[in-house]
Write an enzyme that holds these catalytic residues in place. Structure first.
Site, PDB file in Angstrom:
ATOM      1  N   CYS A   1      -2.053  -6.278  24.511  1.00 20.78           N
ATOM      2  CA  CYS A   1      -0.940  -5.810  23.678  1.00 20.78           C
ATOM      3  C   CYS A   1      -1.201  -4.363  23.257  1.00 20.78           C
ATOM      4  O   CYS A   1      -2.277  -4.066  22.736  1.00 20.78           O
ATOM      5  CB  CYS A   1      -0.806  -6.708  22.448  1.00 20.78           C
ATOM      6  SG  CYS A   1       0.060  -5.907  21.096  1.00 20.78           S
TER       7      CYS A   1
ATOM      8  N   LYS B   1      -6.853  -1.862   6.833  1.00 22.43           N
ATOM      9  CA  LYS B   1      -7.804  -2.600   5.998  1.00 22.43           C
ATOM     10  C   LYS B   1      -9.197  -2.540   6.602  1.00 22.43           C
ATOM     11  O   LYS B   1     -10.175  -2.343   5.904  1.00 22.43           O
ATOM     12  CB  LYS B   1      -7.344  -4.066   5.905  1.00 22.43           C
ATOM     13  CG  LYS B   1      -6.740  -4.398   4.546  1.00 22.43           C
ATOM     14  CD  LYS B   1      -7.000  -5.827   4.188  1.00 22.43           C
ATOM     15  CE  LYS B   1      -5.748  -6.645   4.402  1.00 22.43           C
ATOM     16  NZ  LYS B   1      -5.825  -8.049   4.359  1.00 22.43           N
TER      17      LYS B   1
ATOM     18  N   CYS C   1       2.389  -9.299  16.978  1.00 22.21           N
ATOM     19  CA  CYS C   1       3.725  -8.670  17.010  1.00 22.21           C
ATOM     20  C   CYS C   1       4.837  -9.705  16.925  1.00 22.21           C
ATOM     21  O   CYS C   1       6.000  -9.345  16.732  1.00 22.21           O
ATOM     22  CB  CYS C   1       3.941  -7.892  18.299  1.00 22.21           C
ATOM     23  SG  CYS C   1       2.743  -6.618  18.597  1.00 22.21           S
TER      24      CYS C   1
ATOM     25  N   HIS D   1       0.845  -1.205   0.000  1.00 21.61           N
ATOM     26  CA  HIS D   1       0.000   0.000   0.000  1.00 21.61           C
ATOM     27  C   HIS D   1       0.878   1.251   0.000  1.00 21.61           C
ATOM     28  O   HIS D   1       2.102   1.171  -0.146  1.00 21.61           O
ATOM     29  CB  HIS D   1      -1.014  -0.022   1.138  1.00 21.61           C
ATOM     30  CG  HIS D   1      -0.412  -0.001   2.529  1.00 21.61           C
ATOM     31  ND1 HIS D   1       0.431   0.980   2.955  1.00 21.61           N
ATOM     32  CD2 HIS D   1      -0.558  -0.853   3.574  1.00 21.61           C
ATOM     33  CE1 HIS D   1       0.775   0.764   4.204  1.00 21.61           C
ATOM     34  NE2 HIS D   1       0.199  -0.366   4.604  1.00 21.61           N
TER      35      HIS D   1
ATOM     36  N   HIS E   1       4.256   1.377   2.016  1.00 14.49           N
ATOM     37  CA  HIS E   1       5.379   0.634   1.424  1.00 14.49           C
ATOM     38  C   HIS E   1       5.902   1.381   0.189  1.00 14.49           C
ATOM     39  O   HIS E   1       7.108   1.442  -0.049  1.00 14.49           O
ATOM     40  CB  HIS E   1       4.939  -0.772   0.998  1.00 14.49           C
ATOM     41  CG  HIS E   1       4.224  -1.528   2.078  1.00 14.49           C
ATOM     42  ND1 HIS E   1       2.945  -1.982   1.943  1.00 14.49           N
ATOM     43  CD2 HIS E   1       4.625  -1.880   3.326  1.00 14.49           C
ATOM     44  CE1 HIS E   1       2.581  -2.600   3.057  1.00 14.49           C
ATOM     45  NE2 HIS E   1       3.573  -2.552   3.920  1.00 14.49           N
TER      46      HIS E   1
ATOM     47  N   CYS F   1       2.367 -12.076  21.980  1.00 12.86           N
ATOM     48  CA  CYS F   1       1.366 -11.553  21.044  1.00 12.86           C
ATOM     49  C   CYS F   1       1.688 -12.099  19.660  1.00 12.86           C
ATOM     50  O   CYS F   1       2.785 -11.855  19.132  1.00 12.86           O
ATOM     51  CB  CYS F   1       1.386 -10.021  21.026  1.00 12.86           C
ATOM     52  SG  CYS F   1       0.372  -9.367  19.674  1.00 12.86           S
TER      53      CYS F   1
ATOM     54  N   LYS G   1      -4.755   6.311  11.023  1.00 12.27           N
ATOM     55  CA  LYS G   1      -3.835   5.364  10.397  1.00 12.27           C
ATOM     56  C   LYS G   1      -4.582   4.577   9.323  1.00 12.27           C
ATOM     57  O   LYS G   1      -5.767   4.287   9.483  1.00 12.27           O
ATOM     58  CB  LYS G   1      -3.304   4.422  11.481  1.00 12.27           C
ATOM     59  CG  LYS G   1      -1.859   4.099  11.255  1.00 12.27           C
ATOM     60  CD  LYS G   1      -1.315   3.101  12.217  1.00 12.27           C
ATOM     61  CE  LYS G   1      -0.236   2.322  11.478  1.00 12.27           C
ATOM     62  NZ  LYS G   1       0.321   1.240  12.217  1.00 12.27           N
TER      63      LYS G   1
ATOM     64  N   HIS H   1      -1.986  -4.263  19.340  1.00  5.64           N
ATOM     65  CA  HIS H   1      -3.140  -4.957  18.766  1.00  5.64           C
ATOM     66  C   HIS H   1      -4.383  -4.946  19.644  1.00  5.64           C
ATOM     67  O   HIS H   1      -5.450  -5.355  19.213  1.00  5.64           O
ATOM     68  CB  HIS H   1      -2.764  -6.411  18.418  1.00  5.64           C
ATOM     69  CG  HIS H   1      -1.758  -6.489  17.308  1.00  5.64           C
ATOM     70  ND1 HIS H   1      -0.400  -6.455  17.534  1.00  5.64           N
ATOM     71  CD2 HIS H   1      -1.919  -6.558  15.968  1.00  5.64           C
ATOM     72  CE1 HIS H   1       0.233  -6.517  16.377  1.00  5.64           C
ATOM     73  NE2 HIS H   1      -0.666  -6.581  15.410  1.00  5.64           N
TER      74      HIS H   1
END
Ligand code: MSP
Length: 655
Positions: free
Chosen positions: A143, A299, A129, A18, A21, A126, A296, A146
Site C-alpha cells: 500500500c 505518533k 486505508c 492534534h 485537526h 488495505c 510529517k 501504509h
C-alpha cells in the site's frame, strides 16, 4: 440574503486531536466568522467519523465496545472546538440517528435509479486505508500510504457506478475553474479523470467481516463502506432533501480538507451527488500539511504537536494568528515553536500591541482618555493614511474571500506598520508641545478610527483579542451590527468624546526560545574536557590576533535590533554628537546620542534603517539621555552604517 456553508472533514476517532485537526477547525471557524461579518448567513459544520474497520479495531484494542470507544474519543474532538475558540453550528457524528437515516435514503435513491449493482470483486484490501487497491496502484506490492502488503480479498459486494460520471465530472471541473482550489489540486484531479482511470466504487462490506457500520437498506447482510457513509454527513446536517437549511446553504457549500483526502472529496463525493440528483458543492478548498522539521507528524516519530500545549503557553488568539499567518493555504508548512514565538513578538507584541499601547497612552496624556474630535484632514499625510487603510482592508477582504489568509493578514499588517510610521511623521508629542490641539486631535482620531477598523477585521482570526481591542476603544462588539464591506468607505464611526482604556497589554512579549546548541556543545562534559584546548585566533599573516573569544552566552546577552531614523538634531553642547531618534517599533522612538556628526549631515540619516544595540543601560552623554548605540563601520572614506540588505520591520531582532 447571501449564505455561506463551511465544513471540516469529520475526523476519525481512532486517535486524539492534534495540530492538523486544530488547524482545519480554526480555518473553518475563521472563514465562517469572516463571511458572517461580510453580511452573509453562515453555517459551520464539523464532527467525527465513527464507523469502519479502523474504529472497530481500535475499540477492540481498548477492550471496549465500538460505541463506548467512539463516545469517548468523539467527546475529545467536541471539546476541542471551544478550546480553539471555534463555534460550529453543529458537531455531527456518523452514529447520529439522522445521519444513519440520510445515508440509507441516499443509498436507496441511488440503488433505485440503477447506479448501484451487485457483483463479485477480488482486490487487494488495505485495512489502514479501508479500501481496495488495484495491482497498478500498489508500490512493490505494498500500500503506497501504509507500506504494508494488503490482504487479497474476493467477495460479493455492491458497487456504485462511479466510472459512468467520469466525463460529466471532468466537464464540471473544466467549466467551474475554482470548483477545486488552489489550482494545483484541481489539475491533479482533472488529469486523473482525463486519463480515463476511474473505476466503479465498492460501497459495501459484508457483515461477516465487519459489523460496525450503517446497514444497507436493500440488503441486511451488508454495511455501507465508511467513505460513502461519511461524505453524506455534509447533507445530513442541512436536512436533505426537504430541509429549509439545505435549500438555503447548499448553493454556497464550501468544503475544507487537507490534501490527504482529495480523491474522496473531489471524485467520490461529486459523483455520488450527481447520482443522487443533487447539484455538486460550490468549492472544495484544499490545504497542505503541517510538518514538523520537514517531516510529517506521526505518533511513531513522537513529533506530534499538541495544540492545547501551545494554547496553554501562548494563548488561543496568538496560536490562531500564527497558524493563519504562517501557512500559505494549499502548501505544506513547517511548524516550530520558535517561529510561533517570533511572530508573537514581532507581529503581535511589537507591531499591533505597540500601536494600541502607544496610541491609548497618548490619548490619555493629551486628552485625558477622551476620543478627540477631528479637524479637517490634511491633504497629504492624512488622506494618504486613510487611503492606505481602505486599500489594506479591501485587499484583506479579497484575499480572505479566496482562502489566501496569509496574504490577507500581511495586507492588514502593512496598515498596522503604516500607522506606527504615521505617528512618527506627524509627531503628536511635538504637536502637544507646540499646543497645536486641532492637528493633534485629528492625528489621534485617525489613529483610533483605523485601530477600530483593524480590530473588526481581526475578529475572524483572533475573536478574543478583537473584542478586547474594541473594548479598549470603548466599544462593545456586536458582530451582527458590523459589515466589513461597508467598513471600506465608512469613516468616523468612532464617537468623539468616548473614553478609551488607559493601558493596553494585548500581547506581552515572550522570551525567544533558546536556539538549540550545536551538537559539539551538547557533548557530555567529560568528553569536552578531554578535547584539546582551542588555540588563540590567528590572523592571515599567521600572527596571533589577540581577539578576545566571546562565550556564546555572552553574545546571546546582546540584543541587536533594526530601527528607522525618524529625526536627527545636532547635540546642543557637543559638535561631534547627533541626537538621533529611532523608531524601534515601541511606543515612542528612542533617542540615541551618536558620534556621527563628523560623517553625516542630519538629512543623510533621516529615514534610514540602522542596527542598534538595544539593551545597553541608558546613560547621559553631555546631559542628553542615550538609549542604545548605532552600529557603524569605519572606512577609509569615513563611516558606513550597518543595516539589513532590505527593509525590515522596525524592532526586528538581528540573530
Ligand atoms: N474521516 C476522514 C474524513 C472524512 S470527511 C467526510 C479523515 N479523518 S482524519 O481524522 O484523518 O482527518 C484528516 C484531516 O485532518 C485532514 O484532511 C486535515 O483536515 C486534518 N489533518 C490531519 N493531519 C494534518 C496535518 N499534518 N496538517 C494539516 N492538516 C491535517 O480523513
Amino acid at each position: 440574503m447571501d449564505t455561506f456553508f463551511i465544513s471540516t472533514p469529520i475526523f476519525y476517532v481512532n486517535a486524539k486531536p492534534h495540530l492538523g485537526h486544530a488547524y482545519t477547525t480554526i480555518v473553518a471557524d475563521t472563514v465562517s466568522r469572516f463571511h458572517r461579518l461580510m453580511g452573509r448567513e453562515t453555517y459551520f459544520l464539523t464532527g467525527t467519523d465513527e464507523h469502519g474497520d479502523k474504529i472497530a479495531q481500535a475499540a477492540e484494542l481498548n477492550a471496549q465496545t465500538p460505541q463506548q470507544y467512539v463516545d469517548a474519543i468523539s467527546a475529545l474532538f467536541k471539546t476541542m472546538g471551544p478550546q480553539l475558540g471555534a463555534e460550529p453550528n453543529r458537531f455531527i457524528r456518523t452514529t447520529d440517528k439522522d445521519h444513519v437515516a440520510t445515508v440509507q435514503a441516499v443509498l436507496q435513491k441511488v440503488f433505485d435509479s440503477g447506479d448501484i449493482y451487485f457483483g463479485e470483486y477480488g482486490g487487494h484490501y488495505c485495512y489502514g486505508c479501508e479500501r481496495f487497491y488495484t495491482e497498478k496502484e500498489l508500490e512493490d506490492g505494498k500500500c503506497p500510504q501504509h507500506g504494508k502488503k494488503p490482504e487479497y480479498i474476493a467477495e460479493k459486494n455492491y458497487f456504485f457506478k462511479m466510472a459512468k460520471y467520469q466525463d460529466r465530472l471532468a466537464e464540471h471541473i473544466r467549466s467551474n475553474p475554482d470548483f477545486i482550489r488552489p489550482d494545483s489540486y484541481r489539475n491533479e484531479v482533472l488529469s486523473l479523470l482525463e486519463s480515463g482511470a476511474l473505476e466503479d466504487l465498492c460501497i459495501s462490506r459484508p457483515k461477516s467481516r465487519l459489523e460496525w457500520g450503517i446497514e444497507l437498506p436493500f440488503d441486511s447482510n451488508y454495511v455501507c463502506y465508511v467513505w460513502f457513509d461519511a461524505l453524506i454527513n455534509y447533507i445530513t446536517a442541512l436536512k436533505w432533501p426537504g430541509g429549509a437549511k439545505f435549500k438555503k446553504f447548499w448553493p454556497g457549500a464550501n468544503h475544507l480538507i487537507a490534501k490527504d483526502i482529495l480523491k474522496p472529496h473531489a471524485i467520490f463525493w461529486p459523483t455520488m451527488l450527481m447520482a443522487a440528483g443533487i447539484e455538486p458543492y460550490q468549492h472544495l478548498n484544499v490545504h497542505g500539511y503541517w510538518l514538523v522539521k520537514d517531516t510529517k507528524m506521526s505518533k511513531s516519530l513522537g513529533n506530534v504537536v499538541e495544540p492545547m500545549d501551545m494554547i496553554g503557553k501562548y494563548g488561543v488568539n496568538a496560536f490562531r494568528y500564527f497558524l493563519m499567518r504562517e501557512m500559505s493555504f494549499g502548501q505544506d508548512s513547517s511548524f516550530s515553536e520558535e517561529a510561533l514565538v517570533g511572530r508573537l513578538n514581532a507581529d503581535l507584541a511589537n507591531d499591533l500591541g505597540n500601536l494600541f499601547s502607544r496610541t491609548l497612552s497618548m490619548t490619555h496624556k493629551y486628552f485625558g482618555g477622551k476620543i478627540p474630535c477631528p479637524d479637517e484632514l490634511e491633504e497629504i499625510e492624512d488622506a494618504e493614511i486613510k487611503k492606505r487603510g481602505q486599500n489594506a482592508m479591501a485587499a484583506y477582504q479579497e484575499h480572505f474571500e479566496h482562502f489566501r489568509f496569509a496574504r490577507g493578514l500581511e495586507s492588514l499588517w502593512e496598515l498596522v506598520r503604516g500607522l506606527n510610521k504615521y505617528i512618527d511623521t506627524t509627531k503628536p508629542w511635538t504637536l502637544f508641545k507646540e499646543g497645536d490641539t486641532k492637528r493633534l486631535s485629528t492625528v489621534i482620531y485617525i489613529m483610533l478610527e483605523n485601530m477600530r477598523k483593524i480590530a473588526v477585521h481581526l475578529w475572524p482570526v483572533m475573536p478574543g483579542s478583537a473584542v478586547e481591542m474594541l473594548r479598549q476603544l470603548g466599544i462593545e462588539f456586536e458582530p451582527e451590527k458590523v459589515n466589513l464591506q461597508k467598513e471600506l468607505d465608512a469613516w468616523g464611526l468612532l464617537d468623539s468624546g468616548g473614553l478609551v482604556a488607559e493601558t493596553s497589554n494585548l500581547f506581552p512579549r515572550v522570551e525567544p526560545l533558546a536556539v538549540e546548541a550545536p551538537s559539539e556543545e551538547k557533548a557530555p562534559k567529560a568528553k569536552q574536557d578531554k578535547a584539546p584546548k582551542k588555540k588563540p585566533a590567528v590572523d592571515a599573516q599567521g600572527n596571533e590576533s589577540g581577539v578576545v573569544v566571546a562565550e556564546f552566552e555572552d553574545f546571546q546577552k546582546i540584543d541587536l535590533r533594526v530601527g528607522t531614523v525618524v529625526s536627527v538634531e545636532k547635540h546642543p553642547d557637543a559638535v561631534r554628537l547627533l541626537l538621533v531618534r529611532v523608531d524601534m517599533g515601541e511606543a515612542e522612538p528612542r533617542q540615541v546620542v551618536a558620534g556621527l556628526a563628523e560623517f553625516f549631515e542630519p538629512d543623510d540619516l533621516m529615514g534610514r534603517q540602522v542596527v542598534i544595540v538595544a539593551n545597553l543601560q541608558p546613560r547621559k552623554l553631555r546631559k542628553q539621555i542615550s538609549e542604545g548605540m548605532i552600529l557603524a563601520v569605519k572606512t577609509d572614506q569615513g563611516m558606513e552604517l550597518l543595516t539589513a540588505s532590505g527593509t525590515v520591520k522596525n524592532g526586528s531582532k538581528v540573530s
